[in-house]
Design a protein around this motif. Structure first.
Motif, short mmCIF file in Angstrom:
data_model
loop_
_atom_site.label_atom_id
_atom_site.label_comp_id
_atom_site.label_asym_id
_atom_site.label_seq_id
_atom_site.Cartn_x
_atom_site.Cartn_y
_atom_site.Cartn_z
N ILE A 131 0.87 -1.17 0.00
CA ILE A 131 0.00 0.00 0.00
C ILE A 131 0.91 1.23 0.00
O ILE A 131 1.77 1.37 0.87
N VAL A 132 0.72 2.10 -0.97
CA VAL A 132 1.53 3.32 -1.06
C VAL A 132 0.60 4.52 -1.00
O VAL A 132 -0.25 4.71 -1.88
N GLY A 133 0.72 5.33 0.05
CA GLY A 133 -0.07 6.55 0.17
C GLY A 133 0.73 7.73 -0.32
O GLY A 133 1.89 7.90 0.07
N ILE A 134 0.13 8.55 -1.16
CA ILE A 134 0.79 9.75 -1.67
C ILE A 134 0.21 10.94 -0.93
O ILE A 134 -0.97 11.27 -1.09
N GLU A 176 8.56 9.15 -11.63
CA GLU A 176 9.44 9.32 -10.47
C GLU A 176 9.03 8.45 -9.29
O GLU A 176 9.86 7.75 -8.72
N LEU A 177 7.74 8.47 -8.92
CA LEU A 177 7.32 7.69 -7.76
C LEU A 177 7.38 6.19 -8.03
O LEU A 177 7.96 5.43 -7.24
N LYS A 178 6.80 5.75 -9.13
CA LYS A 178 6.81 4.31 -9.42
C LYS A 178 8.23 3.75 -9.50
O LYS A 178 8.52 2.71 -8.89
N PRO A 179 9.15 4.39 -10.24
CA PRO A 179 10.52 3.86 -10.26
C PRO A 179 11.17 3.82 -8.88
O PRO A 179 11.92 2.89 -8.58
N GLU A 203 9.73 0.87 -7.01
CA GLU A 203 10.25 -0.38 -7.57
C GLU A 203 11.73 -0.57 -7.23
O GLU A 203 12.22 -1.70 -7.18
N ARG A 204 12.43 0.52 -6.97
CA ARG A 204 13.83 0.41 -6.54
C ARG A 204 13.90 -0.11 -5.11
O ARG A 204 14.83 -0.86 -4.76
N ARG A 205 12.92 0.24 -4.29
CA ARG A 205 12.94 -0.12 -2.88
C ARG A 205 12.27 -1.47 -2.58
O ARG A 205 12.64 -2.13 -1.61
#
Length: 269
Positions: free
Chosen positions: A75-78, A127-130, A133-135
């Protein structure tokens, strides 16, 4: 009491600056306790993270712990740098297309700056998605976007502009009234092209609204559903949920439970 307050287990927070706008965002992440599957975790991106992330994370943690529960997912909250549930001016800019509304808002206050939806979507995609996905291990084929009110408008706007950006779209109480209902005016032509182009049949859309909301909100949500429902004939899943007894804010919590099943329910159930 040790004075430390309550902390959501298995959650992380970091700041991320959008290179295009220079604006900072507070990103909230809930990480499943279970290891990621081979393809990575399915993922839900939620707008208004300050308001809804904690509820989403706790609901997901509870409903995914049982063997017969939901598949574990990220779950990613912006959100924004604020202690309040909403940062009104920022969300008005990020979630809306350019418009020049006349007069004042219904509460008598002036309209905030608007029209940043294109830049905000670019931030999420580029920016956010990459960075996520890096983390974390992410299944790019199982990504979802949720927004409520103006956020619901942004969800539908994203569906029209970049339908392949997400597989699941959840528009809660979408503010389709924005800019003289420009989105509703665009939907018939978009539907026509989608029919001709045979849209990816993996796309799944849920529109939800509270039965006790203002009549124009309920009717707007129904209109959006009615315009998109015919796409089920070419494979796109379109669902509509009317939550009895719920208003514009109270609808968020029953919608959370329904949307988690919509996105994370195992395919064999």
């Amino acid at each position: 009491m040790n004075g430390l307050g309550y902390r959501l287990p298995k959650t992380e927070t970091f700041e991320l600056q959008a290179s295009r706008s220079g604006k900072n965002y507070r990103i909230f992440v809930s990480v499943p306790a279970k290891p990621a599957p081979a393809d990575g975790y399915p993922i839900l991106y939620a707008l208004d993270g300050n308001a809804c992330f904690a509820s989403l994370a706790e609901a997901m943690r509870l409903q995914s712990r049982h063997p017969l529960g939901l598949e574990p997912g990220l779950i990613v909250g912006i959100g924004y740098d604020t202690g309040e549930p909403f940062e009104t001016n920022r969300r008005f800019y990020d979630f809306t297309t350019p418009a020049s509304p006349s007069g004042t808002r219904p509460d008598g206050s002036p309209w905030p700056e608007t029209g940043g939806a294109e830049a905000f979507l670019s931030f999420i995609e580029n920016e956010l998605k990459p960075e996520i996905e890096r983390r974390y291990p992410v299944d790019r084929e199982r990504q979802a976007l949720f927004g409520h009110s103006l956020g619901g408008f942004f969800v539908l706007h994203t569906l029209l502009e970049q339908p392949d950006a997400f597989r699941f779209y959840i528009a809660g109480s979408p503010s389709v009234w924005w800019d003289e209902s420009v989105l509703l005016k665009r939907l018939p032509e978009w539907r026509k092209h989608a029919h001709e182009g045979k849209p990816d049949n993996r796309i799944q859309l849920m529109i939800g609204v509270g039965a006790e909301e203002k009549q124009n909100m309920v009717e707007g949500a129904k209109q959006a559903y009615g315009l998109l429902a015919p796409l089920e004939s070419c494979g796109m899943r379109v669902a509509f949920e009317l939550f009895d007894g719920e208003g514009h804010v109270s609808v968020i919590h029953p919608l959370i439970s329904r949307m988690l099943r919509f996105v994370f329910q195992p395919a064999d159930r």
